[in-house]
Structure formats: C-alpha cells, structure tokens
Design an enzyme around this catalytic site. Structure first.
Site, PDB file in Angstrom:
ATOM      1  N   SER A 153       0.828  -1.206   0.000  1.00  0.00           N
ATOM      2  CA  SER A 153       0.000   0.000   0.000  1.00  0.00           C
ATOM      3  C   SER A 153       0.863   1.258   0.000  1.00  0.00           C
ATOM      4  O   SER A 153       1.904   1.299   0.668  1.00  0.00           O
ATOM      5  CB  SER A 153      -0.879   0.011   1.250  1.00  0.00           C
ATOM      6  OG  SER A 153      -1.513   1.268   1.392  1.00  0.00           O
ATOM      7  N   TYR A 166      -0.670  -0.639  10.088  1.00  0.00           N
ATOM      8  CA  TYR A 166      -0.945  -1.044   8.698  1.00  0.00           C
ATOM      9  C   TYR A 166       0.283  -0.811   7.815  1.00  0.00           C
ATOM     10  O   TYR A 166       0.657  -1.661   7.001  1.00  0.00           O
ATOM     11  CB  TYR A 166      -2.138  -0.214   8.229  1.00  0.00           C
ATOM     12  CG  TYR A 166      -2.611  -0.444   6.821  1.00  0.00           C
ATOM     13  CD1 TYR A 166      -3.447  -1.515   6.512  1.00  0.00           C
ATOM     14  CD2 TYR A 166      -2.262   0.435   5.795  1.00  0.00           C
ATOM     15  CE1 TYR A 166      -3.913  -1.702   5.217  1.00  0.00           C
ATOM     16  CE2 TYR A 166      -2.724   0.256   4.504  1.00  0.00           C
ATOM     17  CZ  TYR A 166      -3.548  -0.819   4.217  1.00  0.00           C
ATOM     18  OH  TYR A 166      -3.999  -0.999   2.935  1.00  0.00           O
ATOM     19  N   LYS A 170       2.317  -3.514   5.738  1.00  0.00           N
ATOM     20  CA  LYS A 170       2.337  -3.448   4.274  1.00  0.00           C
ATOM     21  C   LYS A 170       3.754  -3.342   3.719  1.00  0.00           C
ATOM     22  O   LYS A 170       4.033  -3.850   2.640  1.00  0.00           O
ATOM     23  CB  LYS A 170       1.488  -2.264   3.791  1.00  0.00           C
ATOM     24  CG  LYS A 170      -0.020  -2.496   3.933  1.00  0.00           C
ATOM     25  CD  LYS A 170      -0.454  -3.802   3.314  1.00  0.00           C
ATOM     26  CE  LYS A 170      -1.897  -3.832   2.867  1.00  0.00           C
ATOM     27  NZ  LYS A 170      -2.290  -5.183   2.408  1.00  0.00           N
TER      28      LYS A 170
HETATM   29  P1  NAI Z   1     -12.168  -4.682   1.544  1.00  0.00           P
HETATM   30  O1  NAI Z   1     -12.380  -4.401   2.989  1.00  0.00           O
HETATM   31  O2  NAI Z   1     -13.308  -4.506   0.612  1.00  0.00           O
HETATM   32  O3  NAI Z   1     -11.609  -6.159   1.330  1.00  0.00           O
HETATM   33  C1  NAI Z   1     -10.825  -6.847   2.258  1.00  0.00           C
HETATM   34  C2  NAI Z   1     -11.427  -8.219   2.414  1.00  0.00           C
HETATM   35  O4  NAI Z   1     -10.565  -9.020   3.250  1.00  0.00           O
HETATM   36  C3  NAI Z   1     -12.796  -8.188   3.099  1.00  0.00           C
HETATM   37  O5  NAI Z   1     -13.763  -8.796   2.259  1.00  0.00           O
HETATM   38  C4  NAI Z   1     -12.583  -8.946   4.395  1.00  0.00           C
HETATM   39  O6  NAI Z   1     -13.699  -9.684   4.829  1.00  0.00           O
HETATM   40  C5  NAI Z   1     -11.399  -9.830   4.043  1.00  0.00           C
HETATM   41  N1  NAI Z   1     -10.671 -10.282   5.233  1.00  0.00           N
HETATM   42  C6  NAI Z   1     -10.326  -9.540   6.314  1.00  0.00           C
HETATM   43  N2  NAI Z   1      -9.715 -10.291   7.221  1.00  0.00           N
HETATM   44  C7  NAI Z   1      -9.663 -11.554   6.718  1.00  0.00           C
HETATM   45  C8  NAI Z   1      -9.134 -12.759   7.195  1.00  0.00           C
HETATM   46  N3  NAI Z   1      -8.549 -12.847   8.395  1.00  0.00           N
HETATM   47  N4  NAI Z   1      -9.219 -13.879   6.420  1.00  0.00           N
HETATM   48  C9  NAI Z   1      -9.830 -13.800   5.205  1.00  0.00           C
HETATM   49  N5  NAI Z   1     -10.360 -12.675   4.707  1.00  0.00           N
HETATM   50  C10 NAI Z   1     -10.276 -11.555   5.449  1.00  0.00           C
HETATM   51  O7  NAI Z   1     -10.939  -3.749   1.120  1.00  0.00           O
HETATM   52  P2  NAI Z   1     -10.112  -3.655  -0.247  1.00  0.00           P
HETATM   53  O8  NAI Z   1      -9.877  -2.221  -0.480  1.00  0.00           O
HETATM   54  O9  NAI Z   1     -10.715  -4.460  -1.318  1.00  0.00           O
HETATM   55  O10 NAI Z   1      -8.711  -4.256   0.228  1.00  0.00           O
HETATM   56  C11 NAI Z   1      -8.043  -5.314  -0.431  1.00  0.00           C
HETATM   57  C12 NAI Z   1      -6.551  -5.200  -0.151  1.00  0.00           C
HETATM   58  O11 NAI Z   1      -6.034  -4.044  -0.796  1.00  0.00           O
HETATM   59  C13 NAI Z   1      -6.194  -5.062   1.329  1.00  0.00           C
HETATM   60  O12 NAI Z   1      -5.027  -5.810   1.600  1.00  0.00           O
HETATM   61  C14 NAI Z   1      -5.901  -3.586   1.467  1.00  0.00           C
HETATM   62  O13 NAI Z   1      -5.037  -3.317   2.548  1.00  0.00           O
HETATM   63  C15 NAI Z   1      -5.272  -3.288   0.126  1.00  0.00           C
HETATM   64  N6  NAI Z   1      -5.287  -1.892  -0.257  1.00  0.00           N
HETATM   65  C16 NAI Z   1      -6.424  -1.281  -0.685  1.00  0.00           C
HETATM   66  C17 NAI Z   1      -6.408   0.035  -1.110  1.00  0.00           C
HETATM   67  C18 NAI Z   1      -7.588   0.693  -1.685  1.00  0.00           C
HETATM   68  O14 NAI Z   1      -7.452   1.809  -2.237  1.00  0.00           O
HETATM   69  N7  NAI Z   1      -8.766   0.115  -1.605  1.00  0.00           N
HETATM   70  C19 NAI Z   1      -5.170   0.832  -1.031  1.00  0.00           C
HETATM   71  C20 NAI Z   1      -4.015   0.087  -0.640  1.00  0.00           C
HETATM   72  C21 NAI Z   1      -4.089  -1.221  -0.253  1.00  0.00           C
END
Ligand code: NAI
Length: 314
Positions: A153, A166, A170
C-alpha cells in the site's frame, strides 16, 4: 500476442468476498482459472464472520460459466492458511496462483496505538501472507511453478498518519516479496507486490471526513473516487499472476487504469575514508541528492557499488 488466459490454472484469492479481491477473482475466472474465493466476511476492523460474501462471489463466477469454490478460513492463523490451501488442493488438485489480498484496518494515532490494534493488523496482512503463502509455496515448489502477488500500500510505502500498524505490515510484505522472489527463482515461482488504489469500503474508511457536506472539494473528490473501479486494478494483478509475467521481486501500483512501478533507489552519496559526523552534516545535500541514483536489484549490487567507490576514489 493473443488473449492472456489461465486455463488449467488454479488460483486462491484471499479476501475475495468484496472489493478488490472480488474483482481479481472474477477476472481470473473469466479468463479460465479455477478460483478459490476466500473471505472470512468480517467487518473492516476484522470483527465477526459471514460465509455470505465468499459464497456470493463464487456463485457469481459459476453462474457466468466459470469454476469457483468459496472458502471462509481466516488467513490470520497458520491453521487457517493451511486449511485454505488444503481446500484448494482438495477441490482442484493443484495451486498455481496466490493473491494475498485480505485486509483490515485498525487506525489510531501512534501514541494511542494499542497492542491489540497492532496484533490484529499484523496478523491479517503480514502474518496472514506467511500463513497462506508457506503451504502454497510447498505445492508450487513441488510442481515447479507458481505466481504470488502480495498486496502492499502507498500508505505504507509513502506513509500515512494514523496507520503505523498497517504501514508496518504493508512494507513488511515488500521484504517478504523480495526474499521469496530470490528463493522462488529456481522453482519458477515469481513473487511481486502491488499497491492498489480503488474505491472499496476500505478506501471509504480511510478517506478524511470532509469538514462540511457542502465543501466543494468533497464533490471533486467524489467524482475522482468514482473512477477508482476495482475492476481497473484487476488486469495489473492478473498479469502479475500470469505465466508471461517477466518480473519478480518488484513493486507495482495500479488504480483507475494506470499501472506504474515503485522502486527503491540509492543515491551516489558521499564518500570519505575518514568520515566524521561533521562530514555527514556538511555533505548532507549530496548524500540526499537523487541525481545519478541507481536501483540495486539486490544487496550484492549495493555492496558492488560500495566496493567500486572505495577502490576507485582516494
Ligand atoms: P475490503 O475491505 O473490501 O476487502 C478486504 C477483504 O478481506 C474483506 O472482504 C474482508 O472480509 C477480508 N478479510 C479480512 N480479514 C480476513 C481474514 N482474516 N481472512 C480472510 N479474509 C479476510 O478492502 P479492499 O480495499 O478491497 O482491500 C483489499 C486489499 O487491498 C487489502 O489488503 C488492502 O489493505 C489493500 N489496499 C487497498 C487500497 C484501496 O485503495 N482500496 C489501497 C491500498 C491497499
């Protein structure tokens, strides 16, 4: 230079019940991969669980003619990681692609960051990648092929207030990426990291609240955020997960259709065999000057640069 396909490949996408992970799973499946859609279905802070999101994405894939199974193990424990990989091997007999994407947020100003907030975030993002990648690695190594994508990230690479836990997790993944790229080379396993930018519940949770609802900046921000479709990050991740991907150990960023690369550069710096603290003060601008920087591919390149300097000057 035809269409890139994943026929015969098996992919595990963690946290694929929504947001970016769902977009990755849908694209990989649409291009022929058999996909394990993993998601614990918890809150943004990582609380609770719900089998619904993973099952809904797997169903969507199957209804579109693809192959997918849902998995609800948590990546936050070693047992969960092993069970997830076992589910993939039981369902499809192999594992070619792992997208470590699951994530949570527990933001707090550093002085107020609790051990619980730290542990929860490290467990899912950093240790989670260890927990899932290690059993996946063994399968990939045995079949002499694999592609792993870690999710890093900009909040970590570049820093963002309130996200010390975080950011540490990351950027820890970048070190893991680089080591696994080296260890995977002989086994035809490539490992890269990608920092996505997409309008998901996580981005919404990270956006600073506008002071006033009628703030004109909020309207501009909303228009831009609307263009951050997770589906526009998925092609970058899918290419890193493809057999044709030439890179390993690198860091990419993708959002709204733009894909770019982050790299770690080293300035030429300043050298004096009798270096004093005052020399560092007096030459600090030169030490920091980015002109002529190099991008070492590994510690060997860096030490070569150092040895070249100390043997060619003075
Ligand atoms: P999101 O919150 O929609 O998706 C994350 C998913 O991970 C959720 O569906 C959640 O239920 C699941 N999750 C959480 N803990 C878990 C566990 N212990 N075991 C299995 N599943 C689990 O958020 P998003 O944005 O789609 O995030 C996806 C990745 O991208 C994350 O790693 C986030 O840190 C990273 N990210 C996202 C950014 C953005 O602009 N949306 C920016 C930088 C990084």
């Amino acid at each position: 230079m035809g269409e890139l396909r994943f026929d015969g490949r098996v992919a595990v996408v963690t946290g694929a019940g929504g947001g970016l992970g769902a977009a990755y799973a849908l694209l990989l499946a649409a291009r022929g991969a058999r996909v394990v859609v993993n998601d614990i279905g918890g809150s943004l802070a990582g609380e609770g669980s719900d089998a619904g999101p993973a099952e809904a994405v797997a169903r969507r894939i199957r209804e579109a003619g693809g192959e997918a199974v849902a998995d609800t193990h948590s990546v936050a424990t070693a047992e969960g990681g092993r069970a997830l990989v076992r589910a993939a091997l039981d369902a499809y007999g192999r594992l070619d692609i792992l997208i470590n994407n699951a994530g949570i947020l527990r933001d707090a100003e550093f002085a107020r960051m609790t051990p619980e907030h730290l542990a929860a975030v490290l467990d899912v993002h950093l240790k989670g990648a260890f927990h899932v990648t290690q059993p996946a690695w063994i399968a990939m190594r045995d079949q002499r092929y694999g592609r792993v994508v870690m999710t890093t990230s900009a909040a970590g690479i570049l820093g963002t207030a309130g996200k010390s836990n975080y950011a540490a997790a990351k950027t820890g993944l970048i070190g893991l990426t680089r080591v696994l790229a080296i260890e995977g080379a002989d086994h035809h396993i490539k490992v890269n990291a990608l920092a996505p930018i997409a309008a998901t519940r996580m981005l919404a949770g990270s956006m600073p609240a506008a002071d006033r609802a009628d703030d004109p900046r909020l309207a501009v921000m909303k228009t831009l955020v609307a263009r951050l479709d997770p589906a526009l990050v998925a092609p970058a991740v899918a290419f890193l997960a493809h057999e044709d991907c030439p890179a390993t150990g690198e860091i990419f960023t993708a959002g709204a259709g733009q894909v770019a690369r982050f790299f770690v550069g080293r300035t030429p710096g300043y050298y004096d065999p009798a270096l004093s603290i005052e020399d560092v003060r007096d030459h600090f601008a030169e030490i920091r000057d980015e002109k002529g920087h190099t991008v070492p591919a590994g510690p060997g390149d860096e030490i070569t640069e150092l040895f070249r300097t100390i043997t060619s000057t003075r």
